[in-house]
Write an enzyme that holds these catalytic residues in place. Structure first.
Site, PDB file in Angstrom:
ATOM      1  N   CYS A 270       0.804  -1.226   0.000  1.00  0.00           N
ATOM      2  CA  CYS A 270       0.000   0.000   0.000  1.00  0.00           C
ATOM      3  C   CYS A 270       0.838   1.277   0.000  1.00  0.00           C
ATOM      4  CB  CYS A 270      -0.954  -0.005   1.180  1.00  0.00           C
ATOM      5  SG  CYS A 270      -2.182  -1.310   1.032  1.00  0.00           S
TER       6      CYS A 270
ATOM      7  N   HIS B  44      -3.278   7.234   2.390  1.00  0.00           N
ATOM      8  CA  HIS B  44      -3.683   5.914   1.891  1.00  0.00           C
ATOM      9  C   HIS B  44      -5.021   5.542   2.529  1.00  0.00           C
ATOM     10  CE1 HIS B  44      -3.828   1.805   0.788  1.00  0.00           C
ATOM     11  NE2 HIS B  44      -3.674   1.373   2.026  1.00  0.00           N
TER      12      HIS B  44
ATOM     13  N   ASN C 247     -10.241   0.020  -0.453  1.00  0.00           N
ATOM     14  CA  ASN C 247      -8.779   0.095  -0.435  1.00  0.00           C
ATOM     15  C   ASN C 247      -8.252  -0.454  -1.769  1.00  0.00           C
ATOM     16  OD1 ASN C 247      -6.037  -0.220  -0.071  1.00  0.00           O
ATOM     17  ND2 ASN C 247      -6.190  -1.171   1.952  1.00  0.00           N
TER      18      ASN C 247
HETATM   19  O1  UT7 Z   1      -3.836  -1.200   3.556  1.00  0.00           O
HETATM   20  C1  UT7 Z   1      -2.835  -1.990   4.093  1.00  0.00           C
HETATM   21  C2  UT7 Z   1      -2.781  -1.986   5.561  1.00  0.00           C
HETATM   22  N1  UT7 Z   1      -3.981  -2.525   6.120  1.00  0.00           N
HETATM   23  C3  UT7 Z   1      -4.591  -1.896   7.104  1.00  0.00           C
HETATM   24  O2  UT7 Z   1      -4.190  -0.841   7.493  1.00  0.00           O
HETATM   25  C4  UT7 Z   1      -5.793  -2.588   7.722  1.00  0.00           C
HETATM   26  C5  UT7 Z   1      -5.759  -2.445   9.218  1.00  0.00           C
HETATM   27  N2  UT7 Z   1      -6.832  -3.152   9.885  1.00  0.00           N
HETATM   28  C6  UT7 Z   1      -8.131  -2.734   9.835  1.00  0.00           C
HETATM   29  O3  UT7 Z   1      -8.470  -1.795   9.167  1.00  0.00           O
HETATM   30  C7  UT7 Z   1      -9.129  -3.463  10.707  1.00  0.00           C
HETATM   31  O4  UT7 Z   1      -8.440  -4.301  11.610  1.00  0.00           O
HETATM   32  C8  UT7 Z   1     -10.165  -4.310   9.914  1.00  0.00           C
HETATM   33  C9  UT7 Z   1     -11.124  -3.392   9.173  1.00  0.00           C
HETATM   34  C10 UT7 Z   1      -9.460  -5.244   8.952  1.00  0.00           C
HETATM   35  C11 UT7 Z   1     -11.011  -5.138  10.891  1.00  0.00           C
HETATM   36  O5  UT7 Z   1     -11.626  -4.293  11.839  1.00  0.00           O
HETATM   37  P1  UT7 Z   1     -11.465  -4.572  13.406  1.00  0.00           P
HETATM   38  O6  UT7 Z   1     -12.249  -3.537  14.083  1.00  0.00           O
HETATM   39  O7  UT7 Z   1     -10.017  -4.672  13.729  1.00  0.00           O
HETATM   40  O8  UT7 Z   1     -12.195  -5.968  13.558  1.00  0.00           O
HETATM   41  P2  UT7 Z   1     -11.602  -7.353  14.112  1.00  0.00           P
HETATM   42  O9  UT7 Z   1     -10.749  -7.988  13.089  1.00  0.00           O
HETATM   43  O10 UT7 Z   1     -11.067  -7.134  15.475  1.00  0.00           O
HETATM   44  O11 UT7 Z   1     -12.939  -8.176  14.250  1.00  0.00           O
HETATM   45  C12 UT7 Z   1     -13.962  -7.825  15.209  1.00  0.00           C
HETATM   46  C13 UT7 Z   1     -15.122  -8.790  15.058  1.00  0.00           C
HETATM   47  C14 UT7 Z   1     -14.681 -10.256  15.052  1.00  0.00           C
HETATM   48  O12 UT7 Z   1     -15.709 -11.006  15.682  1.00  0.00           O
HETATM   49  P3  UT7 Z   1     -15.537 -11.522  17.184  1.00  0.00           P
HETATM   50  O13 UT7 Z   1     -14.307 -12.363  17.189  1.00  0.00           O
HETATM   51  O14 UT7 Z   1     -15.398 -10.268  18.016  1.00  0.00           O
HETATM   52  O15 UT7 Z   1     -16.802 -12.267  17.427  1.00  0.00           O
HETATM   53  C15 UT7 Z   1     -14.663 -10.612  13.599  1.00  0.00           C
HETATM   54  O16 UT7 Z   1     -14.867 -11.972  13.364  1.00  0.00           O
HETATM   55  O17 UT7 Z   1     -15.757  -8.566  13.798  1.00  0.00           O
HETATM   56  C16 UT7 Z   1     -15.802  -9.796  13.065  1.00  0.00           C
HETATM   57  N3  UT7 Z   1     -15.695  -9.493  11.640  1.00  0.00           N
HETATM   58  C17 UT7 Z   1     -16.747  -9.161  10.883  1.00  0.00           C
HETATM   59  N4  UT7 Z   1     -18.057  -9.042  11.169  1.00  0.00           N
HETATM   60  C18 UT7 Z   1     -18.872  -8.692  10.164  1.00  0.00           C
HETATM   61  C19 UT7 Z   1     -14.576  -9.454  10.877  1.00  0.00           C
HETATM   62  N5  UT7 Z   1     -14.892  -9.109   9.637  1.00  0.00           N
HETATM   63  C20 UT7 Z   1     -16.228  -8.932   9.611  1.00  0.00           C
HETATM   64  C21 UT7 Z   1     -17.133  -8.557   8.599  1.00  0.00           C
HETATM   65  N6  UT7 Z   1     -18.436  -8.443   8.924  1.00  0.00           N
HETATM   66  N7  UT7 Z   1     -16.728  -8.290   7.339  1.00  0.00           N
END
Ligand code: UT7
Length: 328
Positions: free
Chosen positions: A115, A255, A285
């Site tokens: 990225c 980004h 993204n």
């Molecule tokens: O561009 C390159 C660099 N990349 C980045 O900068 C990305 C950085 N990371 C992020 O932007 C975020 O971590 C994400 C958007 C990828 C995820 O958001 P988050 O707030 O960190 O969510 P999480 O991974 O901690 O997941 C929270 C909950 C989980 O459920 P439990 O374990 O709490 O029951 C996930 O399973 O949300 C669940 N979950 C979803 N629920 C509905 C994960 N993806 C989804 C989804 N829809 N698409």
């Protein structure tokens, strides 16, 4: 002797017409519009048709750029093609693009920095211009992320989209263009964001395909923590190093990985939200495409002499910021 800087003299972009909305994704995986919008800021993204590659988007963007600038493809000296989804492992997409647009006098290469690729490419292209040897450098940033996304994995499929932008760099004697850059890598981050198979360690096999290892793997929370700190720190550092206050900054061009990371960066810099370019809501993204696509969409609002801070964080880890003075 007057110092040569590398100025952006034209910008263009291309996104494919097909739109994939959050509602569409609700039919593919267990997700919902509310979760995607509140956690990422994304509403919809573009998807390139099967059978087309990143260079096809770059072709459309570059063709339009040449027309806008009123120059011939044969005038281009160098193509820096920033992507993690090249048409093929080799040859470089820069070669394919040069052939498609007829840049018969150019050399070129691909640049892989996830990225942060576009800002790494901008600094690279800028140094070629500064050398005085190269007069017209095309820096392309684009990805067909849909080609490496698993549409049964809700952790990643809601985030990414396809798109490509490009800028032309030319010498400037007024001090406009790339003023400063701080770029960093930390390969220790590779464990948290990568594509497991398809490289030399694990070439494609029936096993790697069955294990779905040719797709983006991301440990979102860990990457988030590094991204939020990395992008904010480096943006603040480049302002400090150049004695820029928040009032001096006309635009933050970040980004587009997550709206929350963008907000944290703007807060750290003290830059008001009205001065932050955002397209994550409609393009998602697009990896190497985010920053040139922002410049393309905001071009009509930019004024000569505007101070822009470009900032990115991505797989590798890679991150950095560029201080740029808009030249037209
Ligand atoms: O561009 C390159 C660099 N990349 C980045 O900068 C990305 C950085 N990371 C992020 O932007 C975020 O971590 C994400 C958007 C990828 C995820 O958001 P988050 O707030 O960190 O969510 P999480 O991974 O901690 O997941 C929270 C909950 C989980 O459920 P439990 O374990 O709490 O029951 C996930 O399973 O949300 C669940 N979950 C979803 N629920 C509905 C994960 N993806 C989804 C989804 N829809 N698409």
């Amino acid at each position: 002797m007057t110092k040569i800087t590398a100025a952006i003299t034209a910008v263009n972009g291309y996104v494919p017409p097909k739109i994939l909305t959050n509602k569409d994704l609700e039919k593919l995986v267990d997700t919902n519009d509310e979760w995607i919008t509140s956690r990422t800021g994304i509403k919809e993204r573009r998807i390139l048709a099967d059978g087309l590659g990143t260079s096809d988007m770059a072709f459309e963007a570059a063709k339009g750029l040449l027309e806008k600038r009123g120059i011939l493809a044969t005038e281009i000296d160098l193509i820096v093609f920033c992507t993690v989804t090249p048409d093929m492992v080799f040859p470089a997409s820069a070669c394919i693009l040069a052939d498609k647009i007829g840049a018969t006098n150019a050399f070129g290469f691909d640049l892989s920095a996830a990225c942060s690729g576009f800002i790494f490419g901008l600094e690279t292209g800028s140094r070629f211009i500064q050398s005085g040897v190269y007069k017209k450098v095309l820096v392309v940033g684009g990805d067909k992320m849909s080609s490496i996304i698993d549409y049964s994995d809700r952790n990643t499929c809601v985030i990414f989209g396809d798109g490509c932008g490009c800028v032309l760099l030319e010498p400037n004697l007024e001090g406009n263009g790339v003023v400063d850059a701080i770029l960093k890598v930390d390969g220790g981050g590779r464990h948290f964001l990568h594509q497991k198979a398809g490289g030399s360690i694990k070439p494609a096999s029936h096993e790697t395909v069955d294990a779905r290892e040719h797709f983006v793997y991301q440990e979102g929370q860990t990457v988030y923590k590094f991204a939020v700190k990395g992008m904010a720190d480096v943006s603040a550092e480049i302002m400090e190093r150049n004695n820029l206050t928040a009032d001096d900054v006309a635009w933050l061009v970040p980004h587009q990985a997550n709206l929350r990371i963008i907000d944290a960066t703007a807060n750290r810099m003290g830059v008001d939200k009205s001065k932050v370019m955002i397209n994550i809501d409609h393009f998602g993204n697009t990896t190497n495409g985010t920053i040139p696509l922002l410049l393309w969409e905001w071009e009509s609002q930019l004024k000569k002499g505007d101070n822009l801070i470009l900032a990115a964080f991505g797989g590798g880890f890679t991150w950095g910021a560029i201080y740029l003075k808009w030249a037209y």
